[in-house]
Design an enzyme around this catalytic site. Structure first.
Site, short mmCIF file in Angstrom:
data_model
loop_
_atom_site.label_atom_id
_atom_site.label_comp_id
_atom_site.label_asym_id
_atom_site.label_seq_id
_atom_site.Cartn_x
_atom_site.Cartn_y
_atom_site.Cartn_z
N LYS A 159 44.28 -32.64 33.33
CA LYS A 159 43.36 -32.89 32.23
C LYS A 159 42.01 -33.23 32.83
O LYS A 159 41.89 -34.13 33.67
CB LYS A 159 43.85 -34.07 31.37
CG LYS A 159 42.98 -34.31 30.14
CD LYS A 159 43.11 -33.16 29.15
CE LYS A 159 42.14 -33.30 27.99
NZ LYS A 159 42.33 -32.25 26.98
N SER A 229 43.31 -28.45 31.22
CA SER A 229 42.85 -28.62 29.85
C SER A 229 41.67 -29.57 29.85
O SER A 229 41.73 -30.64 30.46
CB SER A 229 44.00 -29.20 28.99
OG SER A 229 43.57 -29.46 27.67
#
Length: 356
Positions: A159, A229
């Protein structure tokens, strides 16, 4: 080390009712939770605040068990549940840790390591500074998991942050430039730099030959197992490495393949067929719209749609394709696969549970 994975449905980004129920039933031990990987029902773009909302709700929930939790929990929320993708949380637990007294097992089992980078300055995102920080974090997570070989790493979930207009102006105010002024494009650069960081750590890309212009420029460079992401809810990178280790025990293990394009159902079918005697626990995959504008010779319009972003199209397509193969829409499919698998494709992994 004994790792486990369980999926928890959610009715909204802040819904922890099912999570609480699973803890009460003894399915999840809060003191063993090391990471939560989630799919939230926002747009997955710059202004998707469902990701941060979910993280806040989960942090508040686990604060009730703070005395029991031994280490900080890593939260990775991926926005966008287009099509039939079902919003949910994948709760990752780990008992024990690698030590000098750890004994090798006869077979390799699921091993999971977590790490995080330092905070990034706006001018560092999408550039080699981010590649290097992520590479170091991935190596740390691999070591923590007791994974002996890069071949035993089957999925690296990262992330990463993105640029906001305020951060771009902050950089310019300090006479620094950012990789782009377009906040949406910054998501791609951050994902791409993070993926290349994983590729460097795993020996898939030569760091000495890597140039800054290769980031979101040279698509021949990629990782077969990285999934990244981007979101506005953090300023650093969270890294979760999934692999198999002889120093881990338990019924869980992971395997991966690579989708050559968005409709490559055969990649997941191969994994399920190869382990047909085991229970499928979770599917982890990346989705991408082929940048050429074609899939197997036929033109697609994902890149030309001004109403719906192409990453949203891709998540819906890949989610539908993979769910049709495994028969379950509660799977983790993240959009935007820059340097994550071949151009237009992406990695797909399955966590299995042995019957014995």
């Amino acid at each position: 080390m004994n790792c486990s994975v369980i999926r928890v449905p959610s009715r909204s980004p802040n819904d922890v009712a099912a999570l609480e129920k699973y803890i009460e039933q003894g399915k999840i031990a809060p003191q063993d939770v090391i990471a939560v990987l989630g799919k939230t029902e926002g747009n997955g773009c710059v202004n998707d605040f469902t990701r941060g909302y979910a993280v806040m709700a989960l942090k508040n929930f686990f604060a009730n068990y703070q005395k029991e939790t031994t280490s900080p929990i890593s939260y990775v929320m991926s926005g966008g549940t287009e099509g039939i993708l079902s919003p949910h949380f994948t709760v990752i637990s780990r008992k024990g840790a690698l030590s000098k007294d750890s004994v090798k097992q006869e077979r390799k089992s699921l091993a999971i390591g977590v790490a995080r980078t330092a905070d990034f300055l706006p001018e560092e995102l999408g550039r080699l500074a981010q590649v290097d920080e992520v590479a170091a974090a991935v190596k740390h997570a691999i070591e923590e998991a007791g994974i002996a070989s890069a071949a035993d790493v089957h999925f690296v979930q990262i992330k990463c942050p993105l640029l906001t207009a305020e951060q771009v102006q902050d950089a310019y105010g300090r006479s620094k430039s950012t990789v782009t002024e377009d906040t949406y494009k910054s998501m791609g650069y951050s994902r791409g730099a993070s993926a290349l960081g994983a590729a460097v750590a795993l020996g898939e890309v030569d760091r000495e030959a890597l140039q800054e212009t290769d980031i979101c420029g040279t698509w021949e460079l990629f990782s077969n197992v990285a999934s990244t992401s981007a979101g506005s809810e953090l300023s650093y990178c969270e890294v979760i490495v999934f692999g198999n280790s002889a120093y881990a025990e338990g019924p869980y293990f992971i395997a991966h393949d690579v989708m050559k394009d968005a409709i490559d159902a055969a990649s997941l079918r191969r994994l399920l067929d190869a382990h047909s005697d085991c229970e499928m626990v979770q599917v982890l995959a990346k989705a991408e719209a082929d940048p050429t504008g074609y899939v197997r010779g036929s033109r697609h319009t994902m890149l030309d749609d001004s109403d719906i972003n192409h990453t949203r199209h891709a998540r819906a397509v890949v989610g539908g394709v993979l769910a049709s193969v495994c028969g379950d829409p509660m799977i983790y499919v993240s959009g935007g696969a820059e340097h994550q698998g071949p151009s237009g494709g992406g990695p797909v992994a399955v966590i299995f549970k042995r019957s014995e």
